[in-house]
Design a protein around this motif. Structure first.
Motif, PDB file in Angstrom:
ATOM      1  N   ARG A  16       0.855  -1.192   0.000  1.00  0.00           N
ATOM      2  CA  ARG A  16       0.000   0.000   0.000  1.00  0.00           C
ATOM      3  C   ARG A  16       0.888   1.238   0.000  1.00  0.00           C
ATOM      4  O   ARG A  16       1.864   1.311   0.738  1.00  0.00           O
ATOM      5  CB  ARG A  16      -0.894  -0.006   1.238  1.00  0.00           C
ATOM      6  N   VAL A  17       0.531   2.204  -0.845  1.00  0.00           N
ATOM      7  CA  VAL A  17       1.251   3.481  -0.872  1.00  0.00           C
ATOM      8  C   VAL A  17       0.442   4.509  -0.086  1.00  0.00           C
ATOM      9  O   VAL A  17      -0.755   4.321   0.144  1.00  0.00           O
ATOM     10  CB  VAL A  17       1.508   3.972  -2.320  1.00  0.00           C
ATOM     11  N   PRO A  18       1.079   5.583   0.347  1.00  0.00           N
ATOM     12  CA  PRO A  18       0.356   6.587   1.139  1.00  0.00           C
ATOM     13  C   PRO A  18      -0.854   7.152   0.389  1.00  0.00           C
ATOM     14  O   PRO A  18      -0.797   7.394  -0.817  1.00  0.00           O
ATOM     15  CB  PRO A  18       1.395   7.681   1.369  1.00  0.00           C
ATOM     16  N   SER A  19      -1.913   7.359   1.145  1.00  0.00           N
ATOM     17  CA  SER A  19      -3.106   7.999   0.589  1.00  0.00           C
ATOM     18  C   SER A  19      -2.809   9.474   0.347  1.00  0.00           C
ATOM     19  O   SER A  19      -1.779   9.999   0.781  1.00  0.00           O
ATOM     20  CB  SER A  19      -4.269   7.868   1.574  1.00  0.00           C
ATOM     21  N   VAL A  20      -3.726  10.142  -0.313  1.00  0.00           N
ATOM     22  CA  VAL A  20      -3.570  11.578  -0.543  1.00  0.00           C
ATOM     23  C   VAL A  20      -3.431  12.299   0.796  1.00  0.00           C
ATOM     24  O   VAL A  20      -2.545  13.139   0.971  1.00  0.00           O
ATOM     25  CB  VAL A  20      -4.752  12.137  -1.366  1.00  0.00           C
ATOM     26  N   VAL A  21      -4.264  11.957   1.762  1.00  0.00           N
ATOM     27  CA  VAL A  21      -4.205  12.602   3.080  1.00  0.00           C
ATOM     28  C   VAL A  21      -2.859  12.333   3.750  1.00  0.00           C
ATOM     29  O   VAL A  21      -2.251  13.237   4.332  1.00  0.00           O
ATOM     30  CB  VAL A  21      -5.373  12.136   3.977  1.00  0.00           C
ATOM     31  N   GLU A  22      -2.368  11.113   3.654  1.00  0.00           N
ATOM     32  CA  GLU A  22      -1.066  10.785   4.250  1.00  0.00           C
ATOM     33  C   GLU A  22       0.059  11.559   3.567  1.00  0.00           C
ATOM     34  O   GLU A  22       1.005  11.996   4.224  1.00  0.00           O
ATOM     35  CB  GLU A  22      -0.814   9.281   4.178  1.00  0.00           C
ATOM     36  N   ILE A  47       0.866   2.193  -9.897  1.00  0.00           N
ATOM     37  CA  ILE A  47      -0.025   1.849  -8.790  1.00  0.00           C
ATOM     38  C   ILE A  47      -1.413   1.544  -9.339  1.00  0.00           C
ATOM     39  O   ILE A  47      -1.743   1.905 -10.471  1.00  0.00           O
ATOM     40  CB  ILE A  47      -0.124   2.965  -7.720  1.00  0.00           C
ATOM     41  N   TYR A  48      -2.201   0.868  -8.524  1.00  0.00           N
ATOM     42  CA  TYR A  48      -3.615   0.656  -8.818  1.00  0.00           C
ATOM     43  C   TYR A  48      -4.382   0.932  -7.533  1.00  0.00           C
ATOM     44  O   TYR A  48      -3.821   0.862  -6.436  1.00  0.00           O
ATOM     45  CB  TYR A  48      -3.880  -0.765  -9.338  1.00  0.00           C
ATOM     46  N   THR A  49      -5.646   1.280  -7.674  1.00  0.00           N
ATOM     47  CA  THR A  49      -6.457   1.631  -6.515  1.00  0.00           C
ATOM     48  C   THR A  49      -7.599   0.648  -6.361  1.00  0.00           C
ATOM     49  O   THR A  49      -8.283   0.319  -7.332  1.00  0.00           O
ATOM     50  CB  THR A  49      -7.003   3.065  -6.658  1.00  0.00           C
ATOM     51  N   GLU A  50      -7.765   0.167  -5.144  1.00  0.00           N
ATOM     52  CA  GLU A  50      -8.890  -0.689  -4.776  1.00  0.00           C
ATOM     53  C   GLU A  50      -9.842   0.173  -3.952  1.00  0.00           C
ATOM     54  O   GLU A  50      -9.475   0.603  -2.851  1.00  0.00           O
ATOM     55  CB  GLU A  50      -8.412  -1.874  -3.929  1.00  0.00           C
ATOM     56  N   PRO A  51     -11.032   0.462  -4.475  1.00  0.00           N
ATOM     57  CA  PRO A  51     -11.966   1.312  -3.730  1.00  0.00           C
ATOM     58  C   PRO A  51     -12.186   0.799  -2.304  1.00  0.00           C
ATOM     59  O   PRO A  51     -12.404  -0.384  -2.081  1.00  0.00           O
ATOM     60  CB  PRO A  51     -13.258   1.233  -4.554  1.00  0.00           C
ATOM     61  N   GLY A  52     -12.073   1.708  -1.365  1.00  0.00           N
ATOM     62  CA  GLY A  52     -12.263   1.373   0.038  1.00  0.00           C
ATOM     63  C   GLY A  52     -11.064   0.717   0.695  1.00  0.00           C
ATOM     64  O   GLY A  52     -11.063   0.485   1.902  1.00  0.00           O
ATOM     65  N   MET A  53     -10.040   0.399  -0.094  1.00  0.00           N
ATOM     66  CA  MET A  53      -8.858  -0.284   0.438  1.00  0.00           C
ATOM     67  C   MET A  53      -7.608   0.597   0.381  1.00  0.00           C
ATOM     68  O   MET A  53      -6.764   0.536   1.252  1.00  0.00           O
ATOM     69  CB  MET A  53      -8.588  -1.575  -0.349  1.00  0.00           C
TER      70      MET A  53
END
Length: 75
Positions: A16-22, A47-53
């Protein structure tokens, strides 16, 4: 910076990479900038994004990340 961490193995595939907020907290960047970073990394296939994950490092990375574009200055 995220691209560099992917390239140097700090964030290996599947991590997991840092979220926008992180990213806002760690790098002191604006929300819009963080969103652009994520969008750019997704469009490059890094990267790829898993909604909610969250967002994760792609399992099939380009052999030469430098060829993926951008500089190591990206958040």
């Amino acid at each position: 910076m995220i691209r560099q961490r992917i390239a140097d193995g700090t964030y290996p595939p599947g991590t997991r990479v840092p979220s926008v907020v992180e990213m806002l907290e760690e790098f002191g960047i604006a929300t819009t900038t963080g969103q652009k970073v994520h969008r750019g990394l997704r469009s490059e296939g890094l990267i790829y994004t898993e909604p909610g994950m969250g967002s994760f490092v792609s399992k099939n990375l380009p052999e030469d990340l430098a060829a993926a574009g951008g500089s190591s200055d990206d958040a």
